[in-house]
Design a protein around this motif. Structure first.
Motif, short mmCIF file in Angstrom:
data_model
loop_
_atom_site.label_atom_id
_atom_site.label_comp_id
_atom_site.label_asym_id
_atom_site.label_seq_id
_atom_site.Cartn_x
_atom_site.Cartn_y
_atom_site.Cartn_z
N LYS A 1 89.87 92.59 64.72
CA LYS A 1 88.60 91.87 64.81
C LYS A 1 88.12 91.27 63.49
CE LYS A 1 87.90 93.36 69.09
NZ LYS A 1 88.05 92.42 70.24
N TYR A 2 87.31 90.23 63.67
CA TYR A 2 86.54 89.59 62.59
C TYR A 2 85.10 90.08 62.74
CZ TYR A 2 83.48 85.47 61.49
OH TYR A 2 82.47 84.63 61.09
N TRP A 3 84.59 90.81 61.77
CA TRP A 3 83.18 91.23 61.83
C TRP A 3 82.64 91.33 60.41
CZ3 TRP A 3 80.14 90.37 65.55
CH2 TRP A 3 78.87 90.95 65.60
N MET B 1 85.13 98.43 64.90
CA MET B 1 84.12 97.35 64.85
C MET B 1 82.83 97.80 65.54
SD MET B 1 84.13 93.43 66.26
CE MET B 1 84.05 93.87 68.00
N ARG C 1 90.95 80.38 64.96
CA ARG C 1 92.12 80.96 65.64
C ARG C 1 92.46 80.24 66.93
NH1 ARG C 1 89.32 86.54 65.05
NH2 ARG C 1 88.84 85.98 67.20
N MET D 1 78.96 98.17 64.27
CA MET D 1 77.82 97.54 64.96
C MET D 1 76.74 98.58 65.26
SD MET D 1 80.02 95.36 67.69
CE MET D 1 80.49 93.65 67.46
N ARG E 1 81.71 80.64 56.20
CA ARG E 1 82.39 81.50 57.18
C ARG E 1 83.76 81.93 56.66
NH1 ARG E 1 78.89 78.93 61.08
NH2 ARG E 1 78.18 80.52 62.54
N THR F 1 76.69 85.41 65.02
CA THR F 1 76.33 84.90 63.69
C THR F 1 75.34 85.85 63.00
OG1 THR F 1 76.71 82.67 64.46
CG2 THR F 1 75.45 82.88 62.44
N GLY G 1 83.63 81.14 63.19
CA GLY G 1 84.81 81.74 62.56
C GLY G 1 85.98 81.86 63.52
N SER G 2 85.72 82.42 64.70
CA SER G 2 86.82 82.66 65.64
C SER G 2 87.47 81.36 66.12
CB SER G 2 86.33 83.48 66.83
OG SER G 2 85.22 82.85 67.43
N ASP H 1 84.55 92.51 72.67
CA ASP H 1 83.94 91.73 71.59
C ASP H 1 82.45 92.07 71.50
OD1 ASP H 1 86.19 90.64 70.55
OD2 ASP H 1 86.08 88.78 71.67
N ALA H 2 81.63 91.14 71.08
CA ALA H 2 80.20 91.42 70.93
C ALA H 2 79.52 91.26 72.29
CB ALA H 2 79.60 90.48 69.90
N HIS I 1 77.23 89.26 62.17
CA HIS I 1 78.08 89.27 60.96
C HIS I 1 77.24 89.60 59.72
CE1 HIS I 1 81.71 87.88 62.89
NE2 HIS I 1 81.10 86.85 63.42
N ARG J 1 73.10 73.39 65.54
CA ARG J 1 74.39 73.93 65.08
C ARG J 1 75.48 72.85 65.19
NH1 ARG J 1 76.91 79.83 66.89
NH2 ARG J 1 78.86 79.66 65.75
C1 DP6 Z 1 83.22 90.19 67.99
O1 DP6 Z 1 83.37 83.69 65.70
O2 DP6 Z 1 81.62 84.25 67.42
O3 DP6 Z 1 84.26 88.20 68.84
O4 DP6 Z 1 81.42 82.64 63.17
O5 DP6 Z 1 79.14 83.39 63.78
O6 DP6 Z 1 80.44 81.95 65.37
P1 DP6 Z 1 80.49 83.01 64.29
O7 DP6 Z 1 81.04 84.32 64.97
P2 DP6 Z 1 82.19 84.49 66.06
O8 DP6 Z 1 82.50 86.05 65.89
C2 DP6 Z 1 83.43 86.67 66.71
C3 DP6 Z 1 83.24 88.13 66.65
C4 DP6 Z 1 84.04 88.93 67.65
C5 DP6 Z 1 85.37 89.39 67.05
C6 DP6 Z 1 86.45 88.36 66.92
O9 DP6 Z 1 86.53 87.42 67.75
O10 DP6 Z 1 87.27 88.52 65.99
#
Ligand code: DP6
Length: 323
Positions: free
Chosen positions: A16-18, A240, A143, A244, A26, A191, A139-140, A280-281, A194, A71
């Motif tokens: 994950k990206y967090w 993750m 990918r 949170m 970003r 957003t 951010g996501s 995810d979130a 994070h 945005r």
């Molecule tokens: C929990 O890419 O939706 O899905 O950059 O603020 O748009 P912003 O955030 P975002 O964050 C994704 C968070 C996640 C984990 C993941 O997809 O890696």
């Protein structure tokens, strides 16, 4: 005026990206890895028109909210800057999956927008530059630009943080059975989330182990080693969500039905099925399995009380222009 249309798939993160090291650019706190989701897609059309005084945005045939408009306009400013133009644009976008469903809808939204808008503005960006641009929107989305299984590298430098495909969709027939337990928009979006990550004392520990988990996850995908992948994906998801739940203010995304599904999946794995989950979130549960198990698993998931429906997606291709 020409209309340029692009499609892109959302993705589900295995690692994950967090949290960001730079919120404005970003630039993520750690690298992440995901699979694009075939069949689920966002289709976005962009037309720059010198008669427009403002950008206009229609999402699924409805006028977008002010926050969404802002945005997207901020993002288009980046495209205009790159293309040295000032023209406003007309944008229409449609997704074939619910946006509040705990599928990273901003990933396909900004990947498709980055491609359609940059092309419409006369730019011809290579995959890395396009992924970097999409990253600035969400951010996501970095990918969702390349194909299949994708790693997004962290960096302190804007130029070095983009998504790279590590394997094409046909490399491994995994299926994501997405158990929908709520279709409500989440109260706190990613957003904002994070920005809270660093307030958890657990984030430092999560980040310390992230490079090792990414390396191992890459290997398990290249080796098609489901059983190692299963334990790793669940661990990374739990880390993750622990961050949170312990941030200030805390974020709790799981619902009772999410926990019931997680418990059931762990039981099925103990019984010998190749299956694991990640969230995810949001409260909806992504249940991953090899394609051969998907029919059976979707039927089992549909039988769990609280499951509204189950979406299904295999590995998807890259963001692309369509006629
Ligand atoms: C929990 O890419 O939706 O899905 O950059 O603020 O748009 P912003 O955030 P975002 O964050 C994704 C968070 C996640 C984990 C993941 O997809 O890696």
């Amino acid at each position: 005026m020409t209309i340029t249309t692009a499609v892109s798939h959302p993705n589900i993160a295995f690692i994950k990206y967090w949290g960001n090291r730079n919120d404005e650019l970003r630039l993520p706190a750690s690298s992440s890895l995901s699979m694009n989701l075939a069949g689920l897609q966002t289709r976005t059309a962009v037309e720059f028109d010198s008669s427009l005084r403002n950008d206009t945005l229609l999402i699924n045939r409805d006028t977008a909210s002010q926050d969404q408009q802002r945005r997207v306009s901020d993002f288009l400013d980046l495209v205009r800057q790159l293309a040295s133009i000032k023209t406003k644009a007309r944008i229409t976008t449609e997704s074939n999956f619910p946006s509040g469903a705990g599928i990273a809808s901003s990933s396909s939204a900004f990947a498709a927008l980055a491609l359609a808008a940059s092309t419409a503005a006369g730019l011809s960006l290579d995959e890395q530059s396009l992924s970097r641009l999409a990253r600035r929107g969400s951010g996501s989305a970095a990918r969702s630009v390349p194909s299949g299984f994708v790693v997004w590298q962290t960096s302190d430098k804007d130029g070095d943080s983009f998504g790279v495909s590590i394997a094409p969709p046909e490399h491994w027939a995994l299926v994501d059975c997405i158990a929908i337990v709520s279709e409500r928009e989440k109260a706190i979006g990613s957003t904002e989330g994070h920005k809270l990550a660093a307030t958890s004392t657990l984030q430092a520990a999560r980040l310390a182990g992230a490079p090792h988990r990414l390396e191992l996850c890459t290997k398990t995908i290249l080796d098609r080693d489901f059983s190692t992948l299963a334990d790793l994906i669940e661990l990374d998801c739990h880390l993750m969500h622990a961050v949170m739940m312990t941030s200030h203010p805390p974020l709790h995304y799981w619902m009772p039905a999410s926990l019931a599904i997680m418990e059931a999946v762990r039981g099925w794995r103990r019984d010998g099925l190749s299956v694991c989950y990640t969230l995810d979130a949001g409260p909806n549960v992504h249940v991953l399995c090899p394609a051969g198990e998907a029919d059976h698993l979707c039927a089992r998931l549909e039988g769990i009380p609280g499951v509204i429906r189950v979406l299904r997606a295999g590995p998807g291709g890259p963001a692309r222009i369509i006629d």
